[in-house]
Structures are given as C-alpha cells and as structure tokens.
Design an enzyme around this catalytic site. Structure first.
Site, mmCIF file in Angstrom:
data_model
loop_
_atom_site.group_PDB
_atom_site.id
_atom_site.type_symbol
_atom_site.label_atom_id
_atom_site.label_comp_id
_atom_site.label_asym_id
_atom_site.label_seq_id
_atom_site.Cartn_x
_atom_site.Cartn_y
_atom_site.Cartn_z
ATOM 1 C CD GLU A 87 54.094 30.816 -84.407
ATOM 2 O OE1 GLU A 87 54.847 31.479 -83.668
ATOM 3 O OE2 GLU A 87 54.101 30.899 -85.638
ATOM 4 C CE LYS A 141 60.808 46.566 -70.115
ATOM 5 N NZ LYS A 141 59.939 46.689 -68.977
ATOM 6 C CG ASP A 201 60.425 43.199 -68.757
ATOM 7 O OD1 ASP A 201 59.504 43.126 -69.602
ATOM 8 O OD2 ASP A 201 60.627 44.211 -68.062
ATOM 9 C CG HIS A 215 52.835 27.295 -89.265
ATOM 10 N ND1 HIS A 215 52.729 27.983 -88.094
ATOM 11 C CD2 HIS A 215 54.154 27.172 -89.519
ATOM 12 C CE1 HIS A 215 53.945 28.287 -87.662
ATOM 13 N NE2 HIS A 215 54.836 27.806 -88.514
HETATM 14 C C1 LIG Z 1 56.944 21.168 -88.068
HETATM 15 C C2 LIG Z 1 58.294 20.611 -88.505
HETATM 16 C C3 LIG Z 1 59.223 20.487 -87.310
HETATM 17 C C4 LIG Z 1 58.084 19.235 -89.132
HETATM 18 O O1 LIG Z 1 59.321 18.790 -89.634
HETATM 19 P P1 LIG Z 1 59.503 17.373 -90.373
HETATM 20 O O2 LIG Z 1 60.939 17.299 -90.687
HETATM 21 O O3 LIG Z 1 58.549 17.247 -91.489
HETATM 22 O O4 LIG Z 1 59.044 16.392 -89.215
HETATM 23 P P2 LIG Z 1 59.413 14.880 -88.865
HETATM 24 O O5 LIG Z 1 58.128 14.245 -88.453
HETATM 25 O O6 LIG Z 1 60.225 14.231 -89.944
HETATM 26 O O7 LIG Z 1 60.339 15.043 -87.557
HETATM 27 C C5 LIG Z 1 61.638 15.631 -87.601
HETATM 28 C C6 LIG Z 1 61.957 16.189 -86.223
HETATM 29 O O8 LIG Z 1 61.158 17.362 -85.969
HETATM 30 C C7 LIG Z 1 60.714 17.361 -84.595
HETATM 31 N N1 LIG Z 1 59.250 17.234 -84.543
HETATM 32 C C8 LIG Z 1 58.408 17.040 -85.565
HETATM 33 N N2 LIG Z 1 57.126 17.030 -85.157
HETATM 34 C C9 LIG Z 1 57.144 17.222 -83.834
HETATM 35 C C10 LIG Z 1 56.132 17.334 -82.846
HETATM 36 N N3 LIG Z 1 54.841 17.247 -83.143
HETATM 37 N N4 LIG Z 1 56.514 17.542 -81.567
HETATM 38 C C11 LIG Z 1 57.820 17.646 -81.247
HETATM 39 N N5 LIG Z 1 58.822 17.549 -82.161
HETATM 40 C C12 LIG Z 1 58.499 17.351 -83.435
HETATM 41 C C13 LIG Z 1 61.408 16.193 -83.934
HETATM 42 O O9 LIG Z 1 62.667 16.623 -83.416
HETATM 43 C C14 LIG Z 1 61.590 15.242 -85.084
HETATM 44 O O10 LIG Z 1 62.632 14.311 -84.871
HETATM 45 P P3 LIG Z 1 62.260 12.915 -84.082
HETATM 46 O O11 LIG Z 1 61.864 13.303 -82.700
HETATM 47 O O12 LIG Z 1 61.114 12.305 -84.846
HETATM 48 O O13 LIG Z 1 63.535 12.147 -84.159
HETATM 49 C C15 LIG Z 1 58.975 21.510 -89.581
HETATM 50 O O14 LIG Z 1 58.216 21.573 -90.754
HETATM 51 C C16 LIG Z 1 59.245 22.922 -89.121
HETATM 52 O O15 LIG Z 1 60.092 23.162 -88.264
HETATM 53 N N6 LIG Z 1 58.580 23.910 -89.700
HETATM 54 C C17 LIG Z 1 58.811 25.303 -89.327
HETATM 55 C C18 LIG Z 1 57.824 25.716 -88.290
HETATM 56 C C19 LIG Z 1 58.293 26.936 -87.536
HETATM 57 O O16 LIG Z 1 59.486 27.160 -87.308
HETATM 58 N N7 LIG Z 1 57.376 27.736 -87.097
HETATM 59 C C20 LIG Z 1 57.745 28.895 -86.306
HETATM 60 C C21 LIG Z 1 56.887 30.015 -86.508
HETATM 61 S S1 LIG Z 1 56.898 30.680 -88.113
HETATM 62 C C22 LIG Z 1 56.629 32.342 -87.771
HETATM 63 O O17 LIG Z 1 55.874 32.665 -86.911
HETATM 64 C C23 LIG Z 1 57.549 33.286 -88.349
HETATM 65 C C24 LIG Z 1 57.572 33.582 -89.855
HETATM 66 C C25 LIG Z 1 57.529 32.321 -90.695
HETATM 67 O O18 LIG Z 1 56.512 34.438 -90.239
HETATM 68 C C26 LIG Z 1 58.891 34.333 -89.951
HETATM 69 C C27 LIG Z 1 59.398 34.525 -91.354
HETATM 70 O O19 LIG Z 1 59.051 35.532 -91.990
HETATM 71 O O20 LIG Z 1 60.224 33.690 -91.773
HETATM 72 N N1 LIG Z 2 63.042 50.290 -63.029
HETATM 73 C C1 LIG Z 2 62.929 50.288 -64.340
HETATM 74 O O1 LIG Z 2 63.076 51.307 -65.012
HETATM 75 C C2 LIG Z 2 62.658 49.012 -65.045
HETATM 76 C C3 LIG Z 2 62.284 47.903 -64.347
HETATM 77 N N2 LIG Z 2 62.051 46.727 -65.009
HETATM 78 C C4 LIG Z 2 61.670 45.614 -64.147
HETATM 79 O O2 LIG Z 2 62.777 45.395 -63.287
HETATM 80 C C5 LIG Z 2 62.704 44.085 -62.760
HETATM 81 C C6 LIG Z 2 64.071 43.481 -62.810
HETATM 82 O O3 LIG Z 2 64.959 44.348 -62.152
HETATM 83 P P1 LIG Z 2 66.153 43.712 -61.364
HETATM 84 O O4 LIG Z 2 66.973 44.851 -60.884
HETATM 85 O O5 LIG Z 2 66.809 42.670 -62.207
HETATM 86 O O6 LIG Z 2 65.455 42.871 -60.235
HETATM 87 P P2 LIG Z 2 64.950 43.269 -58.765
HETATM 88 O O7 LIG Z 2 64.471 44.651 -58.694
HETATM 89 O O8 LIG Z 2 64.020 42.190 -58.362
HETATM 90 O O9 LIG Z 2 66.304 43.249 -57.932
HETATM 91 C C7 LIG Z 2 67.213 42.251 -57.959
HETATM 92 C C8 LIG Z 2 68.071 42.396 -56.720
HETATM 93 O O10 LIG Z 2 68.425 41.121 -56.259
HETATM 94 C C9 LIG Z 2 69.573 41.247 -55.440
HETATM 95 N N3 LIG Z 2 70.440 40.080 -55.681
HETATM 96 C C10 LIG Z 2 70.522 39.008 -54.861
HETATM 97 N N4 LIG Z 2 71.391 38.109 -55.360
HETATM 98 C C11 LIG Z 2 71.876 38.612 -56.512
HETATM 99 C C12 LIG Z 2 72.807 38.151 -57.481
HETATM 100 N N5 LIG Z 2 73.434 36.969 -57.382
HETATM 101 N N6 LIG Z 2 73.051 38.919 -58.558
HETATM 102 C C13 LIG Z 2 72.437 40.104 -58.708
HETATM 103 N N7 LIG Z 2 71.562 40.608 -57.816
HETATM 104 C C14 LIG Z 2 71.271 39.869 -56.720
HETATM 105 C C15 LIG Z 2 70.236 42.566 -55.824
HETATM 106 O O11 LIG Z 2 70.161 43.413 -54.694
HETATM 107 P P3 LIG Z 2 71.255 44.571 -54.442
HETATM 108 O O12 LIG Z 2 71.053 45.591 -55.514
HETATM 109 O O13 LIG Z 2 70.962 45.049 -53.094
HETATM 110 O O14 LIG Z 2 72.595 43.951 -54.575
HETATM 111 C C16 LIG Z 2 69.384 43.074 -56.972
HETATM 112 O O15 LIG Z 2 69.294 44.463 -57.023
HETATM 113 C C17 LIG Z 2 61.723 43.332 -63.622
HETATM 114 O O16 LIG Z 2 60.515 43.159 -62.908
HETATM 115 C C18 LIG Z 2 61.498 44.261 -64.786
HETATM 116 O O17 LIG Z 2 60.252 44.071 -65.367
HETATM 117 C C19 LIG Z 2 62.228 46.606 -66.352
HETATM 118 C C20 LIG Z 2 62.630 47.675 -67.090
HETATM 119 C C21 LIG Z 2 62.797 48.988 -66.518
#
Ligand SMILES: CC(C)(COP(=O)([O-])OP(=O)([O-])OC[C@H]1O[C@@H](n2cnc3c(N)ncnc32)[C@H](O)[C@@H]1OP(=O)([O-])[O-])[C@@H](O)C(=O)NCCC(=O)NCCSC(=O)C[C@@](C)(O)CC(=O)[O-]
Ligand SMILES: NC(=O)C1=CN([C@@H]2O[C@H](COP(=O)(O)OP(=O)(O)OC[C@H]3O[C@@H](n4cnc5c(N)ncnc54)[C@H](OP(=O)(O)O)[C@@H]3O)[C@@H](O)[C@H]2O)C=CC1
Length: 414
Positions: free
Chosen positions: A107, A238, A313, A409
């Site tokens: 995006e 989920k 995940d 956008h």
């Molecule tokens: C696009 C901006 C940031 C412009 O914003 P601006 O203020 O016009 O840009 P600017 O050129 O004055 O720059 C300001 C700062 O923005 C950053 N920036 C600016 N351009 C860049 C770039 N190319 N690459 C990296 N960083 C950038 C950067 O930090 C920059 O500071 P600087 O670095 O210049 O000191 C702003 O208009 C904005 O944030 N718009 C919102 C966009 C957004 O959040 N989109 C997310 C998805 S929307 C969606 O999917 C969900 C929605 C909308 O449907 C949810 C809903 O219902 O609300």
């Molecule tokens: N089974 C299900 O129903 C579901 C599975 N998933 C999937 O499960 C996966 C994640 O499960 P998750 O259990 O996190 O991972 P893993 O199954 O990969 O197991 C992680 C294991 O790592 C070991 N471990 C080693 N070091 C550490 C530490 N510092 N802290 C904690 N554990 C450590 C533990 O073994 P030990 O237990 O022997 O201590 C732990 O069980 C993802 O792939 C996800 O997509 C997602 C949703 C549902």
C-alpha cells in the site's frame, strides 16, 4: 525457460508420474528432497495450467526447515516490498531507545505515513509504552447432560486445588509456558474454559494448544467429561470478538505521545484542535455508529505490515485491529495521543520468526530469538508494535484533519 526444461531425466520421470496421477503433489516428497519437490510441483502446475511460475521460484530460505515447520506443498515464495520507518523513540519497560521499523506492504503511502508519525513522536520526546496484561488463551468446550452436572463441573473448576492440578499438568508439557488463569463461561449445558498462559518469547498457540489438550485429558480422567472441541471459540483465535477486546489476549499494551502544537502544524499540516475533532467524530463516534470492535483509523495496516516483516501469524492482525485511538487536548495546547491495544499477539521464537528474512527484521529491532530473561523479547516486540500503531494513527488522523488523504494516495499509491 520453463521449470520442466530445468529438470533432470530422473525428475522428468517423476513429473510424468505426477501428471498421470500416480504420485500426488503431496507425496512427491517421498521421492525428492524438499527443494526438488517444490521444483516438481512448480513444473506440474506450469504444465497443468499453461503458466510460468518463474518468479515464485526465487527464495533464499532453508527449504528443509520451512517445509517441515511452516508450510506444506511448498512451491516457492511471494515477495512483499519491505520499507522502513523511523527512527522512533520508544520509552517502554522492555523496548527502550530509537528504532527503525520494518514494514512489509504493497500500500503506497503507508510507510510514508508511519514515518511521519515516527518523526513527530520522536521530536516530541518519544512514545511512552506499557504492557498491562500478558496472557495467551485457549478455550476448550465441554458438554454436560444436565444443569446439575454443569454446575458441579463449574464449581469444581473454581476450586484452588483444581487450578493447582491443571497448572501442574499444563506446565509439564512445556519448558517455558505457564498456566496463569482458568476462567469458566457457561451457556446452557456447555462450559467453555478460557485458559490463560504466559508463553514467554513464543506467541504460543502451538505451545498452549498442547498444554490445553493435557488439561482436557486430566478433566476426562477426573470428571469423566470428554472435551467436545479443544478450541470452543472463546479463546478467541483469529476472529474479531468482544471477549478479546475486553479481557485481552496476548499482550495488552498502551502507547502514548504528547505532541507539541508547533510540531503538529509543521509536520502534520494541521492543528491539535482539528485532530481532536477528527478523532472524536471519526474514530470514536463513527466507529460506535458502525458497531465496530476497534475504534481506530488503520491499526490493522501497521500490525499487518510489521507482522509480515517479522514472521508473526498474519491472521492475528484481526486481534491487532481491536485498538482504541484517543486524542485529548492538554491545557498547554499540546495534543495527547494514545492507542490501547488489548490483543497484541507476538513472539520472537517459533512460528515464522526463524525464516531468514523475518529474522533479519527482528534483528533490526534487536528482538530476535529468546530474551536474556525469557519473555522479554516478545514483550519488547509488543511495545514496538504498539508504538508503531500510534505513529500510523497520528499521521492518518492528521491527514484526514488536513484534508490530505486522497492527495497522499494519489501521489504515492497509484
Ligand atoms: C503521505 C503523507 C505522509 C505526506 O505528508 P506531508 O506532511 O504532506 O509530507 P511532507 O513531504 O511535508 O513530509 C512530512 C514527513 O512525512 C514523511 N514522509 C513524507 N513523504 C515520505 C516518503 N515518500 N517516504 C518516507 N517518508 C515520507 C517524513 O517523515 C516527512 O518528514 P521529513 O523526513 O521530510 O522530515 C501524509 O499525507 C499521510 O500520512 N497521509 C496518510 C496516508 C496513510 O496513512 N495511509 C494509510 C492507509 S489509509 C487506509 O488504508 C485506511 C483508511 C483511510 O481507509 C482508513 C479510514 O477509514 O480512515
Ligand atoms: N496449534 C494451533 O492451534 C495454532 C497454531 N498457530 C501457529 O502456531 C505457531 C506459533 O506457535 P508457538 O507455540 O508460538 O511456536 P512453536 O510451535 O514454534 O513453539 C515455540 C517453542 O519454542 C520453545 N522455546 C524456546 N525458547 C523459548 C522462549 N524463550 N520462550 C518461549 N518458548 C521458547 C518452546 O518450547 P517448550 O514448549 O518445549 O518450552 C515453545 O513451545 C505459528 O506458526 C502459528 O501460525 C496459530 C494459531 C493456532
């Protein structure tokens, strides 16, 4: 050159067997290693559908490990562009310092937006972040024949000695996981047990599913009650639910930043008042009127991008979307912004975290693998994700307050 053209004579013979139906896509691993199997599946699909799978054939991960732990019927990989936002100053209990955020997305404008949010947060002194609760949940469901039996079971579950037995049983299945809480919920003659665990650095769903099964066996032995389903949907995994929004799941985290009015004007091209107004009418009133569970602008956007980058995940973006974004005007004219994330489900070991590209992104954040104190890396990651969401929320609300959304956008997203 098609994949078939790249096959050896032996592989071509195997492909013939796949085409004739003698060997299925799934069974090809009995004849070839994981990489060879992926290649043969691509060759089969290319021949079968008359297409090219050239691009999905390019990847660098270790096929043996990935095909064992992460995926079945492997054919390759898709690529998602990876960008970086930041630095952002984070003042958490676990994440402390300046961070570059890896974001995988298609995006346009998303990374720019988070980058802008990071910029103003950092200029304003950083985001304060705290974790309020830490419990991953699994909720098996049990069915009873009468209300008397149901109530007897419910009361038994609440006995301290029952919890002790369940904890001993569950904790014996894992070196790291710990049962923390058992909450029964009744509906008619059904009892759902919501089991809450500390899963340390793992997101924990495999870990606690195994531990929960051990508890269901204990219940079958002690009470003679079979479990109907190991997941009875009150976990809730989920799916968007009020129970996760209210009780939390994984980590419950809040991030806050206080933005100076002059920075709002300079960086966000609007005013604290206009952002307060937009947030109130959009994120609070609009979400309420829509019957939403998440009261935010696009928390899911940031959660998805950082989850994809860091091997989380992706289905847990659903829970990540349960975010409340608040904006308040301070007496001195500053804007106090916060995001409350009831369910940040993250791990730094297990799942997709050890795949090479995802590991690199976790390393960029300094949270790859197990923490020096078990659990601290996953807690740090949850604070980073929440601070990143705060950055995205601030920037998008500002863009809408300034009337810049469509323009942004149009410029960056098409
Ligand atoms: C696009 C901006 C940031 C412009 O914003 P601006 O203020 O016009 O840009 P600017 O050129 O004055 O720059 C300001 C700062 O923005 C950053 N920036 C600016 N351009 C860049 C770039 N190319 N690459 C990296 N960083 C950038 C950067 O930090 C920059 O500071 P600087 O670095 O210049 O000191 C702003 O208009 C904005 O944030 N718009 C919102 C966009 C957004 O959040 N989109 C997310 C998805 S929307 C969606 O999917 C969900 C929605 C909308 O449907 C949810 C809903 O219902 O609300
Ligand atoms: N089974 C299900 O129903 C579901 C599975 N998933 C999937 O499960 C996966 C994640 O499960 P998750 O259990 O996190 O991972 P893993 O199954 O990969 O197991 C992680 C294991 O790592 C070991 N471990 C080693 N070091 C550490 C530490 N510092 N802290 C904690 N554990 C450590 C533990 O073994 P030990 O237990 O022997 O201590 C732990 O069980 C993802 O792939 C996800 O997509 C997602 C949703 C549902």
């Amino acid at each position: 050159m098609s994949t078939t053209d790249k096959l050896t004579a032996d592989e071509k013979a195997l492909l013939e067997k796949m085409i004739s139906g003698e060997v299925s896509l799934r069974k090809i691993e009995e004849y070839a290693d994981k990489d060879g199997s992926a290649k043969l599946r691509r060759a089969y699909l290319e021949a079968n559908k008359n297409i090219s799978l050239d691009h999905v054939s390019t990847y660098t991960f270790d096929t043996e490990t990935v095909a064992k732990k992460n995926i079945e019927n492997l054919i390759g990989a898709v690529q998602i562009p990876l960008g970086v936002a930041g630095e952002i100053t984070i003042k958490g209990d676990y994440a402390k310092g300046n961070y570059y955020l890896p974001l995988a997305t298609t995006e346009g404008a998303l990374v720019a937006s988070v980058n802008r949010g990071c910029s103003i947060i950092t200029k304003s002194g950083g985001a304060t972040v705290r974790v309020f609760k830490n419990q991953m949940t699994r909720a098996p469901v049990f069915k009873f024949n009468s209300l008397e039996e149901t109530k007897d079971f419910y009361d038994w579950v609440l006995l301290p000695e029952t919890f002790d037995k369940m904890k001993k049983t569950a904790d014996a299945t894992t070196r790291f996981g710990e049962l923390l809480e058992v909450q029964p919920f009744v509906s008619g003659n059904n009892v759902h047990l919501r089991l809450g665990f500390d899963t340390k650095d793992a997101m924990g769903m495999n870990m606690i599913t195994i531990a929960s099964e051990a508890i269901t066996k204990l219940i079958a032995d002690e009470k003679g009650v079979p479990c109907v389903s190991l997941s009875g949907n009150m976990c809730t995994d989920k799916k968007p639910t009020a129970i996760n929004a209210i009780l939390g799941r994984g980590k419950t985290v809040v991030a806050e930043a206080r933005l100076k009015a002059s920075f709002v004007q300079e960086t966000l091209k609007c005013t604290p008042e206009s952002m307060f107004d937009a947030n109130y009418r959009k994120n609070l009133l609009g979400s309420m009127r829509a019957g939403a569970l998440g009261f935010n602008a696009h928390a899911a956007n940031i959660v998805a991008a950082i989850f994809l980058a860091c091997g989380q995940d992706p289905a847990h973006v659903v829970e990540g979307s349960l975010c409340i974004t608040e904006m308040d005007l301070a007496d001195n004219g500053d804007l106090i912004c916060s995001v409350t994330m009831p369910a940040v489900e993250v791990g730094t070991v297990g799942g997709g975290t050890s795949i090479a590209t995802q590991q690199e992104c976790l390393k960029l954040l300094g949270v790859a693998g197990a923490g020096a104190v078990p659990g601290e890396n996953a807690l740090a990651l949850s604070e980073i994700v929440t601070a990143a969401v705060l950055a995205g929320e601030i920037s998008l609300v500002a863009a809408q307050a300034a009337g810049h959304l469509a323009r942004a956008h149009a410029q960056l997203g098409r």
